[in-house]
Enzyme design. Structure first.
Site, short mmCIF file in Angstrom:
data_model
loop_
_atom_site.label_atom_id
_atom_site.label_comp_id
_atom_site.label_asym_id
_atom_site.label_seq_id
_atom_site.Cartn_x
_atom_site.Cartn_y
_atom_site.Cartn_z
N LEU A 3 0.83 -1.21 0.00
CA LEU A 3 0.00 0.00 0.00
C LEU A 3 0.86 1.26 0.00
CD1 LEU A 3 -2.68 1.55 0.23
CD2 LEU A 3 -2.51 1.28 2.72
N LEU A 4 1.90 1.28 0.82
CA LEU A 4 2.75 2.47 0.89
C LEU A 4 3.53 2.67 -0.40
CD1 LEU A 4 4.01 2.25 4.59
CD2 LEU A 4 2.14 3.62 3.63
N CYS A 8 -19.40 6.32 -5.21
CA CYS A 8 -18.78 7.40 -6.00
C CYS A 8 -19.68 7.88 -7.14
CB CYS A 8 -17.44 6.93 -6.56
SG CYS A 8 -16.18 6.63 -5.30
N ILE A 18 2.32 1.94 -3.37
CA ILE A 18 1.31 2.52 -4.25
C ILE A 18 1.07 3.98 -3.89
CG2 ILE A 18 -1.14 2.43 -4.88
CD1 ILE A 18 -0.97 -0.63 -4.45
N LEU A 54 -11.91 -2.66 -3.43
CA LEU A 54 -11.67 -2.20 -4.80
C LEU A 54 -10.77 -3.22 -5.48
CD1 LEU A 54 -10.83 1.62 -4.41
CD2 LEU A 54 -12.83 0.65 -5.55
N SER A 113 -10.51 11.18 -0.24
CA SER A 113 -10.38 12.48 0.41
C SER A 113 -11.73 12.95 0.94
CB SER A 113 -9.80 13.49 -0.58
OG SER A 113 -10.62 13.59 -1.73
N ASP A 114 -11.77 14.18 1.43
CA ASP A 114 -12.98 14.73 2.05
C ASP A 114 -13.39 16.02 1.36
OD1 ASP A 114 -12.44 12.71 3.91
OD2 ASP A 114 -11.52 14.09 5.34
N GLY A 139 -11.57 9.00 -10.15
CA GLY A 139 -11.54 7.81 -9.31
C GLY A 139 -10.18 7.18 -9.14
#
Length: 394
Positions: free
Chosen positions: A51-52, A155, A54, A267, A216-217, A311
């Protein structure tokens, strides 16, 4: 079909007369997420290490967030519970949504008492009464406002609110009633960062979900009217055509489900490929309808600016390659993705808001988003150009 026959079809009379976007004050950089992850989790685990990796190459420079990852919510050693996340959303998220709505109302030149309907969406809060009830209350909307809260669209939600608002406006036209719909989306995805990182730590590298590095927000809002409700308001966009569809057999590729420590995203790696499969057929179907209203013949993807849901880099590039689009046609989507990340349902509305400030652009606009299902939403809009002043003509 001859051009005069196209012109015989009357446009539906749907107008976006105000748009508003509200971001929280924090901007998270990829290195901040990495420091946060290493502080709270085992960065040597295969899943988190993947993950890090990516996270360093998403193409996102900053993501808007209600968190600063150093103090406050989500920073203590004990992660927040789903109850904590719910309470925080109903405070901070409602405030963001109210601010976005106030911007849209100001641009539309409308007061809260002018609104006849509201349509709201979020996938990061599921309480009852819905958060839209709290937003309406703070805005001072009439208790008689026709209120709708969409659920389960993820989304795709921003354009799902547009589709619902348009259908409400058309129903009002059929009943000879003025309709002014305030539609809004608000997402606080980063409240779930601890849950997403914990899931990555426990995952195999090939199964890791990239949500913690993408989402994000933000909040976004628009006001849509029918002809009877528009009054003297200057329109930003005319909504001419819209549709949605589900790609059968794909629901397991994207989901967003609750557990005791928040929401957790699924996902799959196939999402960027799968989401593009319905783009061509839906474009071809809607462009015929759009041509009937606008009188423009032989429209192709290159005739439009594209407000594509940001996305992920692979989704943006996939649609760009498939439809042979230029960087300029996707300029607003690329900018929002790079500087704000993926704000889920609010993102496509933010892109539409950004697009109108990026120079003259094209008169015709395609807006498109994807969500769980897998589902696709598409709308075709026409920019409403301000009339030039007399001395500008001279």
């Amino acid at each position: 079909m001859p051009l005069h026959q196209y012109n015989e079809r009357k446009a539906p009379g749907l107008w976006i007369v105000g748009l508003g976007t509200q971001f929280p004050e924090n901007l998270l950089r990829p290195e901040e997420l990495e420091l946060f992850a290493r502080k709270h989790y085992d960065a040597k685990s295969g899943g988190l290490r993947k993950l890090l990796a990516i996270n360093r190459k998403t193409g996102i420079e900053t993501r808007s967030s209600v968190l600063d990852l150093k103090t406050g919510f989500a920073a203590p050693s004990e992660p927040p519970t789903i109850s904590d996340i719910d309470s925080h959303f109903r405070d901070v998220g409602v405030k963001l949504a109210v601010q976005a709505c106030e911007k849209a109302l100001r641009e539309a030149g409308l007061s809260p008492e002018d609104i006849t309907h509201t349509v709201a969406v979020t996938c990061t809060n599921q309480g009852n009464p819905g958060y839209d009830f709290l937003v309406n209350e703070r805005l001072g909307l009439s208790p008689n406002v026709d209120r709708t809260l969409l659920h389960g669209v993820g989304c795709a939600g921003g354009l799902a609110t547009m589709r619902a608002a348009a259908q409400m406006a058309l129903a009002g036209t059929a009943r000879r009633r003025p309709v002014r719909v305030l539609a809004f989306a608000c997402e606080l995805c980063t409240l779930n960062v601890r849950n997403e990182l914990a899931a990555a730590e426990a995952s195999l590298p090939e199964d890791v979900c990239v949500a913690a590095a993408l989402f994000s927000d933000a909040a976004a809002a628009f006001v849509l009217t029918n002809d009877l409700g528009r009054g003297a308001a200057e329109a930003v966009y005319e909504v001419c055509a819209f549709d949605n569809a589900v790609l059968p057999g794909t629901k397991h590729h994207m989901s967003y489900l609750i557990d005791p420590f928040g929401f957790r995203t699924v996902l799959s790696k196939a999402v960027p490929i799968l989401t593009t499969q319905t783009v061509v057929s839906m474009f071809d179907r809607l462009v015929t309808e759009y041509a009937a209203y606008t009188g423009k013949m032989l429209l192709v993807p290159d005739n439009f600016d594209w407000a594509l849901h940001p996305g992920g880099d692979a989704i943006i590039k996939g649609v760009q390659d498939l439809m042979s689009l230029t960087d300029e046609q996707l300029g607003a989507s690329k900018k929002i993705y790079r500087t704000r990340g993926n704000a889920s349902s609010a993102a496509v509305l933010i892109v539409l808001d950004e697009l109108r400030g990026m120079g003259k652009g094209k008169d015709d606009v395609v807006a498109m988003s994807f969500g769980p299902g897998l589902s696709i939403e598409m709308a075709m809009l026409r920019r409403c150009r301000a009339k030039p002043l007399v001395d500008e003509i001279i």
